[in-house]
Scaffold this active site. Structure first.
Site, mmCIF file in Angstrom:
data_model
loop_
_atom_site.group_PDB
_atom_site.id
_atom_site.type_symbol
_atom_site.label_atom_id
_atom_site.label_comp_id
_atom_site.label_asym_id
_atom_site.label_seq_id
_atom_site.Cartn_x
_atom_site.Cartn_y
_atom_site.Cartn_z
ATOM 1 C CG HIS B 230 35.659 47.498 38.726
ATOM 2 N ND1 HIS B 230 36.907 47.522 39.087
ATOM 3 C CD2 HIS B 230 35.602 46.282 38.398
ATOM 4 C CE1 HIS B 230 37.717 46.540 38.964
ATOM 5 N NE2 HIS B 230 36.915 45.543 38.335
ATOM 6 C CE1 TYR B 234 37.888 43.334 34.566
ATOM 7 C CE2 TYR B 234 35.796 44.348 35.465
ATOM 8 C CZ TYR B 234 37.079 43.591 35.835
ATOM 9 O OH TYR B 234 37.149 43.234 36.862
ATOM 10 C CG HIS B 381 45.733 46.897 41.094
ATOM 11 N ND1 HIS B 381 46.079 45.419 40.828
ATOM 12 C CD2 HIS B 381 44.854 47.220 40.866
ATOM 13 C CE1 HIS B 381 44.875 45.214 40.131
ATOM 14 N NE2 HIS B 381 44.059 46.349 40.138
ATOM 15 C CG PHE B 382 45.795 51.955 38.875
ATOM 16 C CD1 PHE B 382 46.404 52.993 37.959
ATOM 17 C CD2 PHE B 382 44.921 52.457 39.874
ATOM 18 C CE1 PHE B 382 46.621 53.908 38.383
ATOM 19 C CE2 PHE B 382 45.180 53.834 40.364
ATOM 20 C CZ PHE B 382 45.993 54.517 39.613
ATOM 21 C CG HIS B 383 50.845 53.027 37.283
ATOM 22 N ND1 HIS B 383 50.140 53.497 38.300
ATOM 23 C CD2 HIS B 383 51.102 53.896 36.430
ATOM 24 C CE1 HIS B 383 49.931 54.677 38.045
ATOM 25 N NE2 HIS B 383 50.428 55.120 36.828
ATOM 26 N NE ARG B 445 44.765 56.307 44.579
ATOM 27 C CZ ARG B 445 43.614 55.765 43.847
ATOM 28 N NH1 ARG B 445 42.711 55.271 44.279
ATOM 29 N NH2 ARG B 445 43.637 56.129 42.618
ATOM 30 N NE ARG B 446 43.749 59.773 43.022
ATOM 31 C CZ ARG B 446 42.541 59.899 42.575
ATOM 32 N NH1 ARG B 446 41.618 60.096 43.431
ATOM 33 N NH2 ARG B 446 42.169 59.508 41.381
#
Lengths: 159, 561
Positions: B230, B234, B381-383, B445-446
């Site tokens: 996680h 950042y 989300h993370f894209h 996903r994946r």
């Protein structure tokens, strides 16, 4: 224009708004956790993953009827689920004990909150009451190898 | 043309750190080029179109391609961009040079580590995706290369801290300049959180993949992975935040509103980035719900610095827009320099970060997460976060940084502007579709769905959303071509025009400075706060890790791809 004192008031208000929002979210999630009725995966013990297929409860994957309710001993393996044919009655509580003999798998039942990471060596427990008849697909949602996308099974809920 | 050679050497002889920064940056963008070219293949997969058949025998499977995409984009590119920017900015700001011998050691470690990791991936001997969860077992070279690559960043940690402490000795009692403060807290956070990954790989996975130990505990490996996994987001994000705080207001024509608040943001990231990993493991049995709840609360806390950032950056941009003559409630937005490719990339990236952040709050919410865990919602989300804000911030920065480092003018500014609009549009369409497909239809996903008739039958209801993925794949392919044309044409041209490029890093001025600020003085006690961060990590992870280490349940490796 370059005076910071006015904007400082908004700044402080925004930070307090953010903190307040987070407190509200945490309280709401706390409430949904308390009322989640068995959909949160719990660990009930460990097994030797290499012996899952030959020894213990999971060597005999099955649906057991206990009074009105059901208990399912389930294997998620590369690339499928055992037992493959699960039939339960509408409104009954179904408790799943699930583990893997090989690698990580997912155990996600569509249209429910059941979404478990199946970890070899760990036994997970979740339960669900199915209130509508029909088929509920079980989907593997953790990459497990070349057959991952086809790792789909189903639960049939009958009247 | 032989005359050019000595002048080239001279250019870098005066500033050897520029050459190092350029090499770090270009190695990162080379990785990003290969990694992003696999992106549209994933988008087409989720449109039900299998393009991998055309890549055989070069690429054996969707999962091999996805491993290349994830490792190069999320691990390699992001780290190299951090190593380039978060050493160069403090070096320029402090007017100091890092130890250049060690700096080149870090570059060679990154290159050698990358090549060692690449070999087994290209040989389809490590199709384990970038999370490489055991018991799926890659070739040992994958883990060894990854370890060397990550340890290269520890050299940069040392270089930055050494430079900062040298400055502190020469300027006793002074407050650290802002970009340097951000770099120091950033590297301390990364060093602390990378311990999870380093222990996982060095202590467990390398001995396991070489046959020295027979098994590893999959739950412990997941826990160590997410200890780093996680905070690594950042680690990806903060170089772009640093650039957004310290250069964006100036590039847009304004000033940063508050220096002390920017310091507080980075301090909060140092404190709260790490003790939050269980929110990736809400679905795991073997971690008590009470511990997951504690990590969830801490995860919510880490939203605070991003909320503050949203305010400060918006206010600083408003300051810029009004300084450029913008009037009224929205006029300042229109007055911003949208035709500047760097400013444009940040504006669009930050815009995408708003829904991305809201989605992140959903992921962090224990019970809501059950509805979307491991569905296409997650890459959706993370894209928005890493593939839009982080990547666009890096691309936008490259538009001035490569000219600044090389003394060569930016080639094809129109293509640069177009690449950013197309990238934003493509990512927006794709992430929109992925969110809905995951949430409404639970599509995993994946998953190589385009190669699985059973999957295509199961998910046929989401056909409209799938079509959006195909459209985004086409748009993003064009964006990739435009962007890489611009940066390689810029860096590889032979014309030098040092008078036409930015001679200095465009550090921004601030309205409220750190002088006399109690907050700035408080945040300046970096080692004290680092100690607090360590204590928080020990409290949030100690008991659970102790329990796992004393109940190890090793499982042998498998190769199922």
């Amino acid at each position: 224009m370059d005076d910071h004192s006015i904007i400082e008031r908004y700044e402080r208000a925004w930070i307090f708004f953010g903190l307040g929002m987070i407190v509200v979210f945490i309280l709401l999630i706390g409430y949904t956790l308390v009322s989640s009725r068995g959909s949160i995966p719990l660990a009930v013990g460990q097994v030797n993953a290499s012996e899952v297929r030959t020894q213990g409860e999971f060597a005999n994957p099955r649906v057991e009827k206990v009074g009105r309710d059901y208990v399912v001993y389930m294997q998620a393996f590369a690339f499928g689920y055992l037992p493959a044919d699960i039939r339960v009655k509408k409104g009954a509580k179904v408790t799943f004990y699930i583990t893997s003999p090989d690698v990580l798998h997912g155990f996600n039942i569509e249209r429910t909150n059941i979404n478990v990471e199946v970890i070899p060596g760990e036994i997970a427990k979740v339960s669900q009451v199915f209130n509508q008849t029909g088929e509920y697909r079980i989907l593997c949602n953790e990459y497990c190898g070349i057959g991952h996308a086809s790792m789909i099974s189903k639960i049939t809920v009958e009247e | 043309m032989a005359v050019l050679t000595p002048s080239k050497i001279d250019a870098y002889a005066l500033a050897p750190e520029k050459k190092l920064t350029l090499y770090m940056l270009m190695l990162g963008f080379a990785a990003l080029l290969v990694g992003t070219l696999f992106g549209p293949l994933q988008a087409f997969n989720y449109a039900g179109i299998n393009l991998y058949t055309f890549l055989k025998p070069l690429v054996q499977s969707y999962y091999q391609g996805l491993t290349i995409h994830g490792v190069l984009n999320a691990i390699v590119f992001t780290q190299l961009f951090g190593q380039a920017v978060m050493l160069y900015l403090p070096s320029r700001e402090l007017g100091l040079r890092p130890n250049m011998t060690l700096a080149w050691v870090s570059w060679w470690m990154a290159l050698v580590g990358l090549l060692i990791t690449a070999l087994p991936i290209l040989a389809n001997a490590a199709s384990v995706l970038y999370t490489f969860y055991p018991p799926l077992q890659a070739h040992w070279a994958f883990y060894v290369g990854a370890a060397i690559f990550v340890l290269s960043s520890w050299v940069t940690v040392y270089l930055t801290l050494e430079m900062w402490m040298r400055w502190k000795r020469r300027n006793p009692g002074q407050i650290t300049p802002l970009a340097t403060y951000m770099a120091v807290t950033f590297w301390l956070m990364w060093w602390l959180c990378s311990l999870g990954l380093v222990v996982e790989v060095a202590v467990f996975l390398i001995p396991w993949s070489t046959g020295l130990i027979g098994g590893v505990d999959p739950l412990l490996m997941r826990t160590l992975f997410w200890f780093t996994g996680h905070p690594i987001v950042y680690f990806w994000l903060l170089p772009v935040y640093t650039l957004a705080y310290t250069t964006l207001p100036r590039l847009a024509g304004g000033k940063l509103i508050s220096d002390p608040l920017a310091r507080l943001v980075f301090l909060l990231f140092l404190l709260f980035s790490i003790p939050v990993g269980f929110h990736h493991q809400f679905s795991d049995p073997g971690i008590a719900p009470a511990w997951k709840f504690i990590h969830m609360v801490l995860t919510m806390m880490v939203a605070v610095p991003s909320l503050i950032t949203a305010f400060t950056l918006a206010a600083s941009l408003e300051n810029a827009g009004r300084a450029r003559g913008g009037q009224g409630w929205f006029g300042w937005i229109k007055a911003l320099p949208w035709n500047n490719p760097t400013v444009l990339s940040f504006l669009l990236g930050l815009l995408a970060f708003i829904p991305g952040g809201a989605g992140g709050m959903v992921n962090a919410s224990f019970t809501l997460n059950q509805g979307i865990h491991n569905t296409t919602w997650i890459p959706g989300h993370f894209h928005l976060q890493v593939a839009t804000l982080v990547t666009m911030g890096a691309m936008g920065t490259a538009f001035w940084l490569i000219p600044h480092l090389t003394g060569k003018r930016l080639v094809g500014e129109g293509y640069a502007v177009a690449s950013q609009w197309l990238w934003f549009l493509g990512m927006f369409i794709m992430t929109f579709a992925l969110h809905w497909m995951g949430w409404l239809y639970q599509i995993p996903r994946r998953a190589f769905i385009s190669g699985s008739p059973a999957a295509m039958e199961a998910y046929k209801q989401s056909g409209v959303w799938m079509a959006l993925n195909a459209i985004s794949g086409i748009i993003l392919t064009i964006a990739i071509i435009f962007f890489f044309y611009v940066i390689f044409a810029t860096a590889l041209q032979s014309r030098h025009e040092p008078s036409q490029v930015m001679a200095e890093v465009p550090f921004t001025q601030v309205i409220s400075g750190p002088q006399g600020s109690g907050l700035a003085a408080l945040t300046e006690r970096v080692w004290f706060w680092f100690g607090v961060a360590v204590v928080l990590v020990v409290l949030a992870y100690g008991p659970v890790l102790f329990q796992m280490l004393t109940h190890l349940n090793p499982v042998p490796g498998q190769r199922l791809w």
